[in-house]
Each structure stands twice: as structure tokens, then as C-alpha cells.
Write an enzyme that holds these catalytic residues in place. Structure first.
Site, PDB file in Angstrom:
ATOM      1  N   CYS A  16     -16.783  -5.084   2.051  1.00 19.03           N
ATOM      2  CA  CYS A  16     -17.694  -4.617   3.090  1.00 19.03           C
ATOM      3  C   CYS A  16     -17.372  -3.168   3.397  1.00 19.03           C
ATOM      4  CB  CYS A  16     -17.505  -5.487   4.337  1.00 19.03           C
ATOM      5  SG  CYS A  16     -18.740  -5.140   5.569  1.00 19.03           S
ATOM      6  N   HIS A  73       4.059 -10.207   3.074  1.00 19.94           N
ATOM      7  CA  HIS A  73       3.071 -11.127   3.655  1.00 19.94           C
ATOM      8  C   HIS A  73       2.296 -11.920   2.604  1.00 19.94           C
ATOM      9  CE1 HIS A  73      -0.959  -8.981   3.437  1.00 19.94           C
ATOM     10  NE2 HIS A  73      -0.181  -7.955   3.178  1.00 19.94           N
ATOM     11  N   GLN A  92       0.687  -9.633  -5.875  1.00 21.64           N
ATOM     12  CA  GLN A  92       0.175 -11.016  -5.886  1.00 21.64           C
ATOM     13  C   GLN A  92       1.045 -11.938  -6.729  1.00 21.64           C
ATOM     14  OE1 GLN A  92      -2.136 -12.453  -4.131  1.00 21.64           O
ATOM     15  NE2 GLN A  92      -3.074 -10.649  -3.197  1.00 21.64           N
ATOM     16  N   ASN A 106      -5.649  -9.685  -7.436  1.00 20.67           N
ATOM     17  CA  ASN A 106      -5.798 -10.314  -6.121  1.00 20.67           C
ATOM     18  C   ASN A 106      -7.085 -11.116  -6.007  1.00 20.67           C
ATOM     19  OD1 ASN A 106      -6.379  -7.364  -6.293  1.00 20.67           O
ATOM     20  ND2 ASN A 106      -7.530  -7.772  -4.423  1.00 20.67           N
ATOM     21  N   THR A 146       0.855  -1.203   0.000  1.00 19.38           N
ATOM     22  CA  THR A 146       0.000   0.000   0.000  1.00 19.38           C
ATOM     23  C   THR A 146       0.884   1.243   0.000  1.00 19.38           C
ATOM     24  OG1 THR A 146      -1.760  -1.160   1.169  1.00 19.38           O
ATOM     25  CG2 THR A 146      -1.798   1.244   1.282  1.00 19.38           C
ATOM     26  N   THR A 192      13.495   4.895  10.850  1.00 14.82           N
ATOM     27  CA  THR A 192      14.427   3.823  11.206  1.00 14.82           C
ATOM     28  C   THR A 192      13.933   2.490  10.649  1.00 14.82           C
ATOM     29  OG1 THR A 192      14.961   5.035  13.202  1.00 14.82           O
ATOM     30  CG2 THR A 192      15.608   2.713  13.149  1.00 14.82           C
TER      31      THR A 192
HETATM   32  C1  LIG Z   1      -2.565  -6.535  -5.607  1.00 12.48           C
HETATM   33  C2  LIG Z   1      -2.328  -5.953  -4.254  1.00 12.48           C
HETATM   34  N1  LIG Z   1      -1.739  -4.753  -4.151  1.00 12.48           N
HETATM   35  C3  LIG Z   1      -1.489  -4.200  -2.962  1.00 12.48           C
HETATM   36  C4  LIG Z   1      -1.852  -4.815  -1.790  1.00 12.48           C
HETATM   37  C5  LIG Z   1      -1.583  -4.144  -0.476  1.00 12.48           C
HETATM   38  O1  LIG Z   1      -0.526  -4.791   0.185  1.00 12.48           O
HETATM   39  P1  LIG Z   1      -0.195  -4.495   1.713  1.00 12.48           P
HETATM   40  O2  LIG Z   1      -1.114  -5.336   2.515  1.00 12.48           O
HETATM   41  O3  LIG Z   1       1.242  -4.907   1.868  1.00 12.48           O
HETATM   42  O4  LIG Z   1      -0.340  -3.047   1.955  1.00 12.48           O
HETATM   43  C6  LIG Z   1      -2.483  -6.063  -1.847  1.00 12.48           C
HETATM   44  C7  LIG Z   1      -2.935  -6.742  -0.611  1.00 12.48           C
HETATM   45  O5  LIG Z   1      -3.973  -7.377  -0.576  1.00 12.48           O
HETATM   46  C8  LIG Z   1      -2.718  -6.647  -3.109  1.00 12.48           C
HETATM   47  O6  LIG Z   1      -3.312  -7.832  -3.228  1.00 12.48           O
END
Ligand SMILES: Cc1ncc(COP(=O)(O)O)c(C=O)c1O
Length: 380
Positions: A322, A198, A176, A148, A73, A234
Site C-alpha cells: 500500500c 522479531h 526470514q 518474505n 533494515t 548506548t
Molecule cells: C527479508 C526481510 N529483510 C528485512 C526486513 C526488515 O526487518 P526489520 O523489521 O527488523 O527492520 C524484513 C522484515 O519484514 C524482511 O522480511
């Protein structure tokens, strides 16, 4: 939790055990600040440097092009907002993640021009529409590599060729794709690429923006000199160590993982088709992430189905978002021409680390009566 079947790896993934092992000593003993010039600081800096090398190798980038961020993000926001002073419009698609759509809406409210390319009923961007959009002054194209929700993989090399031929900057949201498809910053001449640990068995809250040498944008977080002044603050050393190792593991086992996840996903789809009538797959089956299955269970309320599956021990995700307590259909599925009802009847099932064929069979076995129950409840 052990008998649960987790089929929501596109939302987030469990940490790889080796990643946990690598983080613990850093959390316990590696408290140095990488900017400090004493031994503790130098030790921390060495860890950050090694992780940068590992991540760069995984992505086919130069270590000097890797900027650690607090996730995808932040990486997406950095590019989109960090180029806001440049003239020209932004071209994107109708199927982006909210971490791209929301900053673009924010920019539009401040007079930026944004053009959204549509997708066909398989979720694919039309390259001719991209070319037409690039005919008028464009500063940036921002496209999601693998979706995603549906897992649909866009033809990134072809997109990049067209964007570069038009002399525009290209940002790719590869969040993804990393760990589930071949992602190589060398082969795709993008200027910026975002990813997030993650999604490939690393921890949450750490990601990166790859910034092509010779390119740049304003930083979002101004502060200290960290990350070549591109991202003040940091460094989160333990998480950086983790993303480095997770990236190395992701790259090392990529081809086996693609085969393994693909076999599990196909087994699930075959079982669903065999057991449950009136199901339809969302997205291009010829260009889709190995682990992702988006399915419309026609006539079933996806959010209700999600809850009943959860009670039975299966974790999935719905084709819905949602907002303030109300359910709205997925913008990705509606962009593909699905009606709101069809989108709301869709679930995303995504396999990953820890799944095996026994779990897949159990999930399909559980799905069958739950779909029938939810359909019957909706009809009554
Ligand atoms: C395609 C895509 N872009 C960006 C993100 C955002 O990633 P983060 O959770 O590391 O902010 C996601 C998370 O679901 C994602 O699937």
C-alpha cells in the site's frame, strides 16, 4: 484475541514466553550502561556479552563478528551504504525486501550502478545470470536468503561459491531464514549477514549484522565506541538479552520447528486445495520456508479478502503493497511473471508459534465462504 488465528508470522512473531521472562528483570533492574566501569555497568556488559555468544552460536559466527543493530533494515542499510565508497557495481535480485531496494535506489540516484537479477516463475535466481553479471567489476552482491512474501529459499551456498570465485563481497539478508531454516555463517562464505529478532519470537527493534572477520564497511551510526565503533549508541540491553535468548531457542528447537511448521503449512494448503477451486501456489514448493504459503485465489481481490478474513478472526497478509493509499501489486510476484491481477489476488499465510492444527482447520473453514463472497462481489 484468543480465538483469533494469527497467520502472519512473516510480518512479525509473538514473543516467546521465556524471552519475555528474561527481559522483565533487565528492564526493571538492569539499567546499567554497558560502557560504564562500575558494577552496574559491568553487569549490563556481561548480559550483552552473553547474548552475543548466544546469537553467534545460533548463526555459526564468531561472537566478535556480531554487531547488534536496531533491526534488519538498519543492518541492510549499513552494508549497502557503508560500502558506497568502493568502486564497482552492486548485484542484487528483483525480489529483495524494501530495506534493500530502497537504499539501492537511493544509491542509484547518486550514480551507483545496480544490476538486478531476475527470477523464474518459481521465484528462483538463475545462477548462470549471476555468473554473467559477475563477469564485469562488481563490489558487492546482496541477495535475500528466504523471501518474505513467497518463502522461496535461494541456493545460498551455490550463490556464495560463485560470488567468492569472482572475488566479490557477499551480503545475505537472512531475516526470514533464521529460526525457520538452517542458517550457518560458517557454511555460507558470506561477508555480511542481516537478521532481526522479531522474526524469530524476539522483540522488535533489535537485530544484527554479522560482519566476517577481516571484512568491514563504514558505520552508518557514528558515535560512541559501542559495537567496536561499528554502531554508536548506548546498547538496548533488555532487547539484546532478548535476541540472545530468542536465538538460542530458535537454534535449539530448529529441526522440530521445521517439521511442526511444515506440517501445519501443508495441512493448510491441503485444506485450501480441497475446499476452494481455482487456487494456485506462488513459489517453488521444493525450496520454500517451512512456514510460508503464498496462494493466488484466482479472481478474488486480495486486499478485500484480507479485510473479510480479519473480520472473521484470521490475520493474513496480501500480495500487495500500500503506497499513499493506493494498492500496487507485489514486486516479488510480478518479478515471477504474475500479472498485476494475479499478484493482487494473492495472499501470504505464514504459520508460527502458537498455531495448532485446530486453528489451521478453522482458518480453512473460514476461508472457503470468504473467498466465494469476495469473488462474487468482484464479478458483480
Ligand atoms: C527479508 C526481510 N529483510 C528485512 C526486513 C526488515 O526487518 P526489520 O523489521 O527488523 O527492520 C524484513 C522484515 O519484514 C524482511 O522480511
Amino acid at each position: 484475541m484468543s480465538d483469533r488465528v494469527y497467520l502472519d508470522h512473516n510480518a512479525t512473531t509473538p514473543l516467546h514466553p521465556d524471552v519475555v521472562e528474561a527481559m522483565v528483570p533487565v528492564l526493571r533492574d538492569g539499567y546499567g550502561n554497558p560502557s560504564s566501569t562500575h558494577a552496574e555497568g559491568a553487569a549490563a556488559k556481561r548480559l550483552v556479552d552473553r547474548a552475543r555468544d548466544q546469537l553467534a552460536a545460533c548463526l555459526g559466527a564468531k561472537p566478535s563478528e556480531v554487531v547488534f543493530t536496531g533491526g534488519a533494515t538498519e543492518a541492510n542499510n549499513t552494508v549497502l551504504i557503508g560500502l558506497s565508497d568502493l568502486p564497482g557495481k552492486i548485484v542484487t535480485s528483483a525480489v529483495e525486501h524494501p530495506s534493500v531496494t530502497a537504499p539501492l535506489e537511493w544509491l542509484e540516484a547518486r550514480d551507483a550502478e545496480v544490476v538486478r537479477l531476475g527470477v523464474n516463475d518459481q521465484g528462483m535466481i538463475d545462477l548462470a545470470e549471476l555468473e554473467a553479471a559477475l563477469a564485469s567489476p562488481t563490489k558487492l552482491v546482496s541477495i535475500i536468503w528466504a523471501n518474505n512474501e513467497t518463502g522461496v529459499v535461494q541456493p545460498m551456498v551455490e550463490i556464495a561459491e560463485r560470488v567468492k570465485a569472482a572475488g566479490c563481497l557477499l551480503h545475505v539478508d537472512a531475516t526470514q531464514a533464521v529460526g525457520k531454516a538452517v542458517v550457518n555463517f560458517n557454511d555460507v562464505p558470506a561477508d555480511f549477514l542481516s537478521c532481526s529478532a522479531h522474526k524469530f519470537n524476539g522483540p522488535k527493534g533489535i537485530g544484527c549484522l554479522v560482519v566476517r572477520e577481516g571484512t568491514g564497511c563504514d558505520s552508518l551510526l557514528r558515535g560512541g565506541p559501542q559495537e567496536r565503533r561499528f554502531r554508536g549508541g548506548t546498547e538496548n540491553v533488555a532487547s539484546i538479552v532478548a535476541i540472545g535468548l530468542a536465538a538460542q531457542i530458535a537454534a535449539d528447537g530448529l529441526h522440530d520447528r521445521i517439521a511442526n511448521y511444515g506440517a501445519l503449512r501443508n495441512r493448510l494448503w491441503d485444506a485450501i486445495k480441497a475446499r476452494i477451486p481455482d487456487v494456485r501456489r506462488n513459489g517453488d514448493e521444493a525450496s520454500v520456508l517451512c512456514n510460508t504459503l503464498s496462494v493466488e485465489f484466482c479472481g478474488a481481490a486480495g486486499d478485500v479478502l484480507l479485510q473479510s478474513l480479519d473480520l472473521e478472526g484470521v490475520a493474513v497478509s496480501a500480495g500487495a503493497a500500500c503506497h499513499s493509499g493506493s494498492i500496487s501489486p507485489s514486486h516479488v510476484l510480478t518479478a515471477m511473471g504474475r500479472s498485476p491481477e494475479e499478484a493482487l489476488a494473492s495472499l501470504r499465510l505464514s504459520v508460527g508459534l502458537g498455531n495448532d492444527s485446530e486453528q489451521i482447520d478453522r482458518a480453512a473453514y473460514i476461508l472457503e465462504p470468504q473467498v466465494a463472497k469476495v469473488r462474487a462481489a468482484g464479478a458483480s
